[in-house]
Design a protein around this motif. Structure first.
Motif, PDB file in Angstrom:
ATOM      1  N   GLU A  19      -8.499 -67.037 -44.858  1.00 47.51           N
ATOM      2  CA  GLU A  19      -8.526 -65.575 -44.710  1.00 47.51           C
ATOM      3  C   GLU A  19      -9.702 -65.147 -43.842  1.00 47.51           C
ATOM      4  O   GLU A  19      -9.576 -64.259 -43.000  1.00 47.51           O
ATOM      5  N   SER A  20     -10.828 -65.786 -44.042  1.00 45.65           N
ATOM      6  CA  SER A  20     -12.019 -65.472 -43.244  1.00 45.65           C
ATOM      7  C   SER A  20     -11.795 -65.811 -41.768  1.00 45.65           C
ATOM      8  O   SER A  20     -12.118 -65.025 -40.881  1.00 45.65           O
ATOM      9  N   ASP A  22      -8.876 -66.148 -40.232  1.00 49.07           N
ATOM     10  CA  ASP A  22      -7.807 -65.307 -39.675  1.00 49.07           C
ATOM     11  C   ASP A  22      -8.317 -63.933 -39.250  1.00 49.07           C
ATOM     12  O   ASP A  22      -7.766 -63.320 -38.337  1.00 49.07           O
ATOM     13  N   ARG A  23      -9.368 -63.447 -39.894  1.00 51.86           N
ATOM     14  CA  ARG A  23      -9.929 -62.139 -39.521  1.00 51.86           C
ATOM     15  C   ARG A  23     -10.739 -62.212 -38.222  1.00 51.86           C
ATOM     16  O   ARG A  23     -10.987 -61.195 -37.594  1.00 51.86           O
ATOM     17  N   GLN A  24     -11.160 -63.390 -37.834  1.00 53.43           N
ATOM     18  CA  GLN A  24     -12.023 -63.550 -36.661  1.00 53.43           C
ATOM     19  C   GLN A  24     -11.195 -63.793 -35.406  1.00 53.43           C
ATOM     20  O   GLN A  24     -10.123 -64.380 -35.465  1.00 53.43           O
ATOM     21  N   HIS A  45      -1.763 -67.854 -38.159  1.00 52.80           N
ATOM     22  CA  HIS A  45      -2.624 -67.561 -39.306  1.00 52.80           C
ATOM     23  C   HIS A  45      -2.704 -68.762 -40.234  1.00 52.80           C
ATOM     24  O   HIS A  45      -1.675 -69.265 -40.710  1.00 52.80           O
TER      25      HIS A  45
END
Length: 179
Positions: A19-20, A22-24, A45
């Motif tokens: 999740e971390s 994928d946000r970047q 993702h």
């Protein structure tokens, strides 16, 4: 903690990392992270791949599966967790600019500075050539001995100026040819 609990915990940690990531916005982030032999999903993702591994873990304890199917699923799950762990390590490598990447960036900057300087020098010399041509035209209107001498000196300067223009153009071509 039993094996399922350990795997479940590990996958939960991988999900948080995914999740971390994928946000970047990462340079070189793949459109599809893994080979189709390891994961059946196709996604940019990482969380989608972790979710597939979590589903496989849930199916592993399905009573309807034969022992051979469970072994294959356990093997696949093992490959998936290893692939995910390796992908997270590679993400860290992508984040850090390599010394080669820094060298390339420095060379590009040096090339840009060098080419800008050469183009500026070319522009200045062309302007000087134009002014010399104007001065020669003015000197040609006067037939006095002094004007003729001045005209000859201006022609000599114009010749040197054109030689300098040729040299600058050659340097620009050489610089562009190397890159």
């Amino acid at each position: 903690m039993d094996l399922q609990g350990t795997l479940s915990h590990q996958l939960q940690q991988l999900r948080q990392q995914a999740e971390s990531i994928d946000r970047q916005q990462l340079p070189g982030k793949p459109q599809n992270w893994f080979d189709s032999t390891v994961f059946s999903c196709r996604s940019p993702h990482l969380t989608d791949y972790v979710a597939e591994a979590q589903r496989n873990l849930t199916h592993l304890h399905d009573a309807k599966l034969s022992m051979a199917a469970k072994q294959r699923l356990a093997q696949r799950l093992s490959e998936q967790t290893a692939a995910l762990t390796q992908a997270f390590r590679n993400v860290d490598v992508r984040r850090k600019p390599t010394s080669k990447g820094r060298k390339v960036a420095a060379l590009v900057q040096q090339f840009n500075a060098g080419s800008q300087q050469l183009y500026q020098q070319l522009s200045d010399t062309q302007e000087f050539e134009r002014r010399l041509s104007d001065m020669i035209s003015l000197a040609a209107r006067d037939n006095s001995a002094e004007a003729i001498q001045r005209g000859l000196a201006l022609h000599a300067r114009l010749g040197r100026c054109r030689k300098a223009l040729f040299d600058i153009e050659q340097q620009i071509q050489e610089l562009e040819r190397r890159n």
